[in-house]
Design a protein around this motif. Structure first.
Motif, PDB file in Angstrom:
ATOM      1  N   PRO A  26       3.089  46.768 -16.978  1.00  0.00           N
ATOM      2  CA  PRO A  26       3.367  47.709 -15.877  1.00  0.00           C
ATOM      3  C   PRO A  26       3.423  47.070 -14.493  1.00  0.00           C
ATOM      4  CG  PRO A  26       1.174  48.062 -16.831  1.00  0.00           C
ATOM      5  CD  PRO A  26       1.900  47.148 -17.750  1.00  0.00           C
ATOM      6  N   ILE A  27       2.542  46.102 -14.227  1.00  0.00           N
ATOM      7  CA  ILE A  27       2.542  45.458 -12.911  1.00  0.00           C
ATOM      8  C   ILE A  27       3.787  44.605 -12.734  1.00  0.00           C
ATOM      9  CG2 ILE A  27       1.336  43.789 -11.445  1.00  0.00           C
ATOM     10  CD1 ILE A  27      -1.273  44.794 -12.540  1.00  0.00           C
ATOM     11  N   PHE A  28       4.155  43.856 -13.759  1.00  0.00           N
ATOM     12  CA  PHE A  28       5.367  43.031 -13.699  1.00  0.00           C
ATOM     13  C   PHE A  28       6.603  43.912 -13.516  1.00  0.00           C
ATOM     14  CE2 PHE A  28       2.508  39.887 -15.181  1.00  0.00           C
ATOM     15  CZ  PHE A  28       3.094  38.649 -15.028  1.00  0.00           C
ATOM     16  N   LEU A  29       6.684  44.993 -14.287  1.00  0.00           N
ATOM     17  CA  LEU A  29       7.850  45.876 -14.219  1.00  0.00           C
ATOM     18  C   LEU A  29       7.962  46.560 -12.855  1.00  0.00           C
ATOM     19  CD1 LEU A  29       7.760  47.553 -17.746  1.00  0.00           C
ATOM     20  CD2 LEU A  29       9.503  45.994 -16.881  1.00  0.00           C
ATOM     21  N   LEU A  30       6.858  47.076 -12.357  1.00  0.00           N
ATOM     22  CA  LEU A  30       6.890  47.778 -11.078  1.00  0.00           C
ATOM     23  C   LEU A  30       7.229  46.834  -9.938  1.00  0.00           C
ATOM     24  CD1 LEU A  30       6.466  50.470  -9.646  1.00  0.00           C
ATOM     25  CD2 LEU A  30       4.028  49.921  -9.446  1.00  0.00           C
ATOM     26  N   ALA A  31       6.619  45.644  -9.940  1.00  0.00           N
ATOM     27  CA  ALA A  31       6.928  44.657  -8.894  1.00  0.00           C
ATOM     28  C   ALA A  31       8.386  44.228  -8.964  1.00  0.00           C
ATOM     29  CB  ALA A  31       6.010  43.448  -9.039  1.00  0.00           C
ATOM     30  N   LEU A  62       2.888  57.807 -23.568  1.00  0.00           N
ATOM     31  CA  LEU A  62       3.206  58.095 -22.164  1.00  0.00           C
ATOM     32  C   LEU A  62       3.406  56.802 -21.374  1.00  0.00           C
ATOM     33  CD1 LEU A  62       3.508  60.170 -19.877  1.00  0.00           C
ATOM     34  CD2 LEU A  62       1.033  60.048 -19.555  1.00  0.00           C
ATOM     35  N   VAL A  63       2.514  55.825 -21.574  1.00  0.00           N
ATOM     36  CA  VAL A  63       2.636  54.537 -20.884  1.00  0.00           C
ATOM     37  C   VAL A  63       3.905  53.816 -21.316  1.00  0.00           C
ATOM     38  CG1 VAL A  63       1.592  52.250 -20.613  1.00  0.00           C
ATOM     39  CG2 VAL A  63       0.157  54.290 -20.547  1.00  0.00           C
ATOM     40  N   TYR A  64       4.211  53.885 -22.621  1.00  0.00           N
ATOM     41  CA  TYR A  64       5.437  53.248 -23.115  1.00  0.00           C
ATOM     42  C   TYR A  64       6.678  53.903 -22.503  1.00  0.00           C
ATOM     43  CZ  TYR A  64       8.661  51.023 -26.370  1.00  0.00           C
ATOM     44  OH  TYR A  64       9.686  50.271 -26.905  1.00  0.00           O
ATOM     45  N   GLY A  65       6.661  55.228 -22.361  1.00  0.00           N
ATOM     46  CA  GLY A  65       7.771  55.926 -21.718  1.00  0.00           C
ATOM     47  C   GLY A  65       7.941  55.519 -20.268  1.00  0.00           C
ATOM     48  N   ILE A  66       6.819  55.362 -19.554  1.00  0.00           N
ATOM     49  CA  ILE A  66       6.883  54.932 -18.149  1.00  0.00           C
ATOM     50  C   ILE A  66       7.454  53.517 -18.047  1.00  0.00           C
ATOM     51  CG2 ILE A  66       5.492  54.354 -16.122  1.00  0.00           C
ATOM     52  CD1 ILE A  66       3.586  56.620 -16.958  1.00  0.00           C
ATOM     53  N   CYS A  67       6.972  52.610 -18.906  1.00  0.00           N
ATOM     54  CA  CYS A  67       7.465  51.231 -18.892  1.00  0.00           C
ATOM     55  C   CYS A  67       8.954  51.176 -19.256  1.00  0.00           C
ATOM     56  CB  CYS A  67       6.658  50.372 -19.853  1.00  0.00           C
ATOM     57  SG  CYS A  67       4.947  50.084 -19.335  1.00  0.00           S
ATOM     58  N   THR A  68       9.363  51.975 -20.235  1.00  0.00           N
ATOM     59  CA  THR A  68      10.777  52.015 -20.628  1.00  0.00           C
ATOM     60  C   THR A  68      11.654  52.528 -19.492  1.00  0.00           C
ATOM     61  OG1 THR A  68      10.152  52.415 -22.937  1.00  0.00           O
ATOM     62  CG2 THR A  68      12.415  52.921 -22.313  1.00  0.00           C
ATOM     63  N   ALA A  69      11.190  53.573 -18.805  1.00  0.00           N
ATOM     64  CA  ALA A  69      11.951  54.128 -17.685  1.00  0.00           C
ATOM     65  C   ALA A  69      12.098  53.108 -16.561  1.00  0.00           C
ATOM     66  CB  ALA A  69      11.262  55.391 -17.171  1.00  0.00           C
ATOM     67  N   ILE A  70      10.998  52.422 -16.227  1.00  0.00           N
ATOM     68  CA  ILE A  70      11.061  51.413 -15.157  1.00  0.00           C
ATOM     69  C   ILE A  70      11.983  50.272 -15.558  1.00  0.00           C
ATOM     70  CG2 ILE A  70       9.727  49.742 -13.825  1.00  0.00           C
ATOM     71  CD1 ILE A  70       7.325  51.575 -14.062  1.00  0.00           C
ATOM     72  N   SER A  71      11.906  49.839 -16.829  1.00  0.00           N
ATOM     73  CA  SER A  71      12.765  48.756 -17.309  1.00  0.00           C
ATOM     74  C   SER A  71      14.239  49.141 -17.240  1.00  0.00           C
ATOM     75  CB  SER A  71      12.371  48.387 -18.737  1.00  0.00           C
ATOM     76  OG  SER A  71      13.224  47.389 -19.256  1.00  0.00           O
ATOM     77  N   LEU A  72      14.568  50.355 -17.688  1.00  0.00           N
ATOM     78  CA  LEU A  72      15.958  50.809 -17.688  1.00  0.00           C
ATOM     79  C   LEU A  72      16.499  50.958 -16.266  1.00  0.00           C
ATOM     80  CD1 LEU A  72      18.386  51.773 -19.325  1.00  0.00           C
ATOM     81  CD2 LEU A  72      17.426  54.071 -19.277  1.00  0.00           C
ATOM     82  N   ILE A  73      15.708  51.546 -15.375  1.00  0.00           N
ATOM     83  CA  ILE A  73      16.142  51.704 -13.988  1.00  0.00           C
ATOM     84  C   ILE A  73      16.308  50.346 -13.321  1.00  0.00           C
ATOM     85  CG2 ILE A  73      15.549  52.693 -11.743  1.00  0.00           C
ATOM     86  CD1 ILE A  73      16.311  54.718 -13.930  1.00  0.00           C
ATOM     87  N   SER A  74      15.420  49.397 -13.642  1.00  0.00           N
ATOM     88  CA  SER A  74      15.521  48.057 -13.068  1.00  0.00           C
ATOM     89  C   SER A  74      16.826  47.386 -13.459  1.00  0.00           C
ATOM     90  CB  SER A  74      14.332  47.205 -13.526  1.00  0.00           C
ATOM     91  OG  SER A  74      13.114  47.737 -13.082  1.00  0.00           O
ATOM     92  N   ILE A  75      17.214  47.520 -14.732  1.00  0.00           N
ATOM     93  CA  ILE A  75      18.471  46.922 -15.193  1.00  0.00           C
ATOM     94  C   ILE A  75      19.663  47.585 -14.505  1.00  0.00           C
ATOM     95  CG2 ILE A  75      19.971  46.644 -17.204  1.00  0.00           C
ATOM     96  CD1 ILE A  75      17.453  46.275 -18.884  1.00  0.00           C
ATOM     97  N   MET A  76      19.613  48.907 -14.327  1.00  0.00           N
ATOM     98  CA  MET A  76      20.704  49.600 -13.635  1.00  0.00           C
ATOM     99  C   MET A  76      20.812  49.141 -12.180  1.00  0.00           C
ATOM    100  SD  MET A  76      20.438  53.496 -15.058  1.00  0.00           S
ATOM    101  CE  MET A  76      20.844  53.896 -16.759  1.00  0.00           C
ATOM    102  N   VAL A  77      19.668  49.007 -11.516  1.00  0.00           N
ATOM    103  CA  VAL A  77      19.666  48.525 -10.124  1.00  0.00           C
ATOM    104  C   VAL A  77      20.163  47.087 -10.073  1.00  0.00           C
ATOM    105  CG1 VAL A  77      18.192  48.003  -8.143  1.00  0.00           C
ATOM    106  CG2 VAL A  77      17.843  50.117  -9.419  1.00  0.00           C
ATOM    107  N   LEU A  78      19.785  46.292 -11.082  1.00  0.00           N
ATOM    108  CA  LEU A  78      20.240  44.905 -11.138  1.00  0.00           C
ATOM    109  C   LEU A  78      21.757  44.828 -11.255  1.00  0.00           C
ATOM    110  CD1 LEU A  78      19.216  41.903 -11.407  1.00  0.00           C
ATOM    111  CD2 LEU A  78      19.391  42.229 -13.872  1.00  0.00           C
ATOM    112  N   PHE A  79      22.359  45.726 -12.032  1.00  0.00           N
ATOM    113  CA  PHE A  79      23.810  45.721 -12.195  1.00  0.00           C
ATOM    114  C   PHE A  79      24.535  46.129 -10.915  1.00  0.00           C
ATOM    115  CE2 PHE A  79      23.333  45.379 -16.821  1.00  0.00           C
ATOM    116  CZ  PHE A  79      24.392  44.530 -17.098  1.00  0.00           C
ATOM    117  N   LEU A  80      23.882  46.915 -10.067  1.00  0.00           N
ATOM    118  CA  LEU A  80      24.485  47.225  -8.771  1.00  0.00           C
ATOM    119  C   LEU A  80      24.648  45.950  -7.951  1.00  0.00           C
ATOM    120  CD1 LEU A  80      22.601  50.496  -7.693  1.00  0.00           C
ATOM    121  CD2 LEU A  80      24.874  50.293  -8.706  1.00  0.00           C
TER     122      LEU A  80
END
Length: 291
Positions: free
Chosen positions: A30-35, A95-113
């Motif tokens: 979670p810390i790595f993903l959020l950062a 719940l934690v896995y869902g949060i991590c998955t959401a952050i990971s997916l959004i990060s990849i989408m932002v990365l593609f921008l």
């Protein structure tokens, strides 16, 4: 040739995005993903002042909420029971896995921008046209197809509104007929342009020679070489550390506590430095030009 991170050679730029995708999809910490997400958002704000990410923010929030709420309902894995919904167990782990998955997916989408702003069509063709000429050209056209259609639909709708063709009735059938008209115009427009593009490519001799020439002749300087070596070193070190369990975090069967040991902090700094490469290069160029 560009400014900041966009002036970098296409090879280290492309490998940066490839490595970032691998790390984001692997490091379910979670810390790595959020950062990482915060750094990628900051990168987009530096590159275009956040124009693209602001236009997609509602979609990102909606998708994240769907994943976070749906994963605990779909999956009941985990030992820590929080509560029940219609006899369905909601666990902390899901719940934690869902949060991590959401952050990971959004990060990849932002990365593609950021990717779409940095890796231009010419850079992509420069990297892959020698090895895979037809495939690289097809991928390049496919990647630009969706935003192109989106822009054309906006233009068609604008014209329809100006000529009074967008006055929909309340009936579903009337709305469907109008939308089919827009789709018909879009398809005819796209087919006409594809014919024009094919004739233009044939007239310019595309594919007639074995070795293709380029408008831009990219050359690697010291910064490009250093960045390339750092990308290879960082990705290899982080992946090796994760595989060896040096950076350890488990979600299933029970959520482990976040222990920031000395080794974990060192690899966290390396992770931050890797994802922050565009910010560092942009900052170096700004200091250079404002002296």
């Amino acid at each position: 040739m560009g400014y900041g991170f966009s002036s970098l050679h296409p090879l280290p730029s492309f490998l940066y995005y490839l490595g970032a995708i691998i790390l984001i999809m692997t490091f379910y910490h979670p810390i790595f993903l959020l950062a990482g997400l915060l750094i990628l958002i900051a990168t987009n704000f530096i590159q275009d002042r956040g124009k693209k990410i602001k236009s997609y923010r509602k979609f990102y929030i909606f998708m994240a909420m769907i994943i976070i709420f749906m994963n605990p309902i779909i999956s009941s894995r985990g030992e820590t029971v929080l509560f029940y919904i219609f006899d369905r167990v909601i666990t902390l782990e899901s719940l934690v896995y869902g949060i991590c998955t959401a952050i990971s997916l959004i990060s990849i989408m932002v990365l593609f921008l950021s990717y779409n702003m940095i890796i231009t069509e010419d850079k992509f063709m420069y990297l892959f046209s020698d090895m895979l000429p037809k495939t690289s050209f097809l991928i390049m056209m496919t990647m630009g197809f969706i935003p192109l259609l989106k822009r054309r639909i906006t233009e068609i709708n604008t014209v329809q509104e100006l000529k009074g063709g967008e006055e929909y009735g309340n009936k579903f059938k009337e709305k469907l007929i109008e939308r089919m008209k827009v789709l018909n115009i879009l398809l005819i427009w796209s087919l006409e342009e594809s014919i024009i593009r094919a004739r233009s490519m044939r007239a310019r001799g595309y594919g007639a020679v074995q070795k293709r020439s380029f408008y831009f002749n990219y050359r690697m300087d010291k910064l490009d070489i250093f960045t390339l070596l750092f990308i290879i070193f960082a990705v290899f070190t982080l992946m090796f550390s994760w595989n060896r369990g040096i950076i350890h975090y488990e979600i299933y069967p029970k959520v482990s506590s976040v222990n920031l040991e000395f080794k974990t902090i060192l690899f966290f700094i390396l992770y931050i430095l890797y994802l922050g490469i565009p910010i560092i290069i942009e900052g170096m160029d700004k200091l250079k030009w404002h002296k």
